[in-house]
Design an enzyme around this catalytic site. Sequence first.
Site, short mmCIF file in Angstrom:
data_model
loop_
_atom_site.label_atom_id
_atom_site.label_comp_id
_atom_site.label_asym_id
_atom_site.label_seq_id
_atom_site.Cartn_x
_atom_site.Cartn_y
_atom_site.Cartn_z
N ASN A 155 0.82 -1.22 0.00
CA ASN A 155 0.00 0.00 0.00
C ASN A 155 0.86 1.27 0.00
O ASN A 155 0.58 2.22 -0.74
CB ASN A 155 -0.89 0.03 1.25
CG ASN A 155 -1.96 -1.04 1.22
OD1 ASN A 155 -2.59 -1.27 0.19
ND2 ASN A 155 -2.16 -1.71 2.34
N ASP A 213 10.09 -6.16 -5.07
CA ASP A 213 9.14 -6.79 -4.16
C ASP A 213 8.82 -8.18 -4.67
O ASP A 213 8.06 -8.33 -5.64
CB ASP A 213 7.85 -5.96 -4.02
CG ASP A 213 6.98 -6.46 -2.87
OD1 ASP A 213 7.03 -7.67 -2.59
OD2 ASP A 213 6.28 -5.64 -2.24
N ARG A 248 10.41 -0.17 9.77
CA ARG A 248 10.72 -0.67 11.10
C ARG A 248 12.22 -0.60 11.32
O ARG A 248 13.02 -0.84 10.40
CB ARG A 248 10.26 -2.13 11.26
CG ARG A 248 8.77 -2.29 11.48
CD ARG A 248 8.32 -1.71 12.82
NE ARG A 248 6.89 -1.81 13.01
CZ ARG A 248 6.02 -0.82 12.75
NH1 ARG A 248 6.42 0.33 12.26
NH2 ARG A 248 4.73 -0.98 13.01
N ASP A 267 12.55 7.36 10.37
CA ASP A 267 11.42 7.69 11.24
C ASP A 267 11.29 6.65 12.36
O ASP A 267 10.46 6.80 13.24
CB ASP A 267 10.14 7.70 10.38
CG ASP A 267 8.91 8.22 11.14
OD1 ASP A 267 9.06 9.23 11.85
OD2 ASP A 267 7.83 7.61 11.03
N GLU A 304 12.81 2.77 20.70
CA GLU A 304 11.94 3.95 20.71
C GLU A 304 11.11 3.98 22.00
O GLU A 304 10.62 2.94 22.43
CB GLU A 304 10.93 3.84 19.56
CG GLU A 304 11.45 4.32 18.25
CD GLU A 304 10.46 4.04 17.12
OE1 GLU A 304 9.24 4.11 17.36
OE2 GLU A 304 10.92 3.73 16.02
N HIS A 354 9.04 8.87 14.74
CA HIS A 354 8.04 7.84 14.38
C HIS A 354 6.66 8.49 14.18
O HIS A 354 5.67 8.14 14.84
CB HIS A 354 7.96 6.71 15.41
CG HIS A 354 7.33 5.46 14.83
ND1 HIS A 354 7.58 4.20 15.28
CD2 HIS A 354 6.45 5.30 13.80
CE1 HIS A 354 6.89 3.32 14.57
NE2 HIS A 354 6.18 3.97 13.67
N ALA A 367 2.72 7.69 10.55
CA ALA A 367 1.26 7.48 10.48
C ALA A 367 0.51 8.54 11.26
O ALA A 367 -0.71 8.45 11.41
CB ALA A 367 0.93 6.11 11.05
C1 3PG Z 1 2.16 1.45 11.78
O1 3PG Z 1 2.66 0.34 11.77
O2 3PG Z 1 0.94 1.61 11.60
C2 3PG Z 1 3.04 2.66 11.92
O3 3PG Z 1 4.35 2.33 12.19
C3 3PG Z 1 2.51 3.65 12.92
O4 3PG Z 1 2.71 3.30 14.24
P1 3PG Z 1 1.95 4.15 15.37
O5 3PG Z 1 0.52 3.76 15.33
O6 3PG Z 1 2.62 3.77 16.64
O7 3PG Z 1 2.12 5.61 15.04
#
Ligand code: 3PG
Length: 319
Positions: A152, A172, A234, A257, A262, A285, A288
């Site tokens: 995605n 991929d 990751r 990121d 972490e 990070h 998202a």
């Molecule tokens: C994920 O796997 O959805 C992302 O790495 C985001 O992680 P988070 O929800 O901890 O921000």
Amino acid sequence: MKVLIVDTFSAKAMDELKAAGIEVIYDTKMKGDLLTEGLKANKPEVLVVRSTKVQVPQLDAGAPELKMVVRAGSGYDTIDTAAAKERNVAVCNTPGMNATAVAELVFGFILTSDRYLHENIQLFREGKWAKGKYAKCHGIKGSTLGLIGFGNIGKLVCDRARAFEMNIIAYDPFIPAATMEAAGAKVTTDIYEIAANCDFITIHVPGGEKTKGMVNDAFLSKMRPGSVIINTSRATIIDEPALIKHVTERGIRACVDVMSNEPAEKEGEFKHPFGEVPGILVSHHIGASTVQAESAIGEEALRVVLSFAQKGEILHRVN
Ligand code: 3PG
């Protein structure tokens, strides 16, 4: 039904859960032992998490009421999916909902590293003017982007790269070559071809044993000085000491990121060896973490919980 939510979650989705008659407990402090205690005390049928770890102690504490863990996000390497399966706990995620946000961050990194925006901003704050120095930035049109992973997120990065008139090479082994070619990418089955021929390389594969150390000393050795590796996937995918070595000694550049150790908390002190390396740009990070993504993730997590609560259906099960 009782749902325990222990990470930042869309307020709208929570209201909709409550409107559907679901009891919602929301406590973002529940991590580790506190989560174990919270599960014992509240006995929810559904646990909703983002990056909070769900391992055997938590699964055992939730038994026998806990039936589902919803990972409000895509990566689920923080959850012991096998142990959950043994205990008849379904683990579900919300695939694709944060893909746009991550793809946008990748372009933030590409543009920042090409034009040295971080240095421009820092020097200006220090009262220095360096128009001449930064006139030597290359520009990204016509440069080559290597995509490792064409799920995605990789697909959305590819779409954006085409808009920037970049050449794209994709790797991929799980996606048909025709799909990647139709999206405008040249396909390779040799990951080292990506290492050796790209100005920017971005990784979009899941974490876990199969991808651990995928970007290792051998891969980094093939990268050209000045080329940029971007990791928004990751931490485990990159061998961190090897990355530091190649950035420091050979002028490879990196934007990450994600990194080892972490913090689980949203705010606080955190020192990592990447912080000492000027050639590595680090974000917190946040791939998202946009309002748009949080809302899309919330809506999808809501759909997962409601489908289970109202129809007994399990969507996006990963275990
Ligand atoms: C994920 O796997 O959805 C992302 O790495 C985001 O992680 P988070 O929800 O901890 O921000």
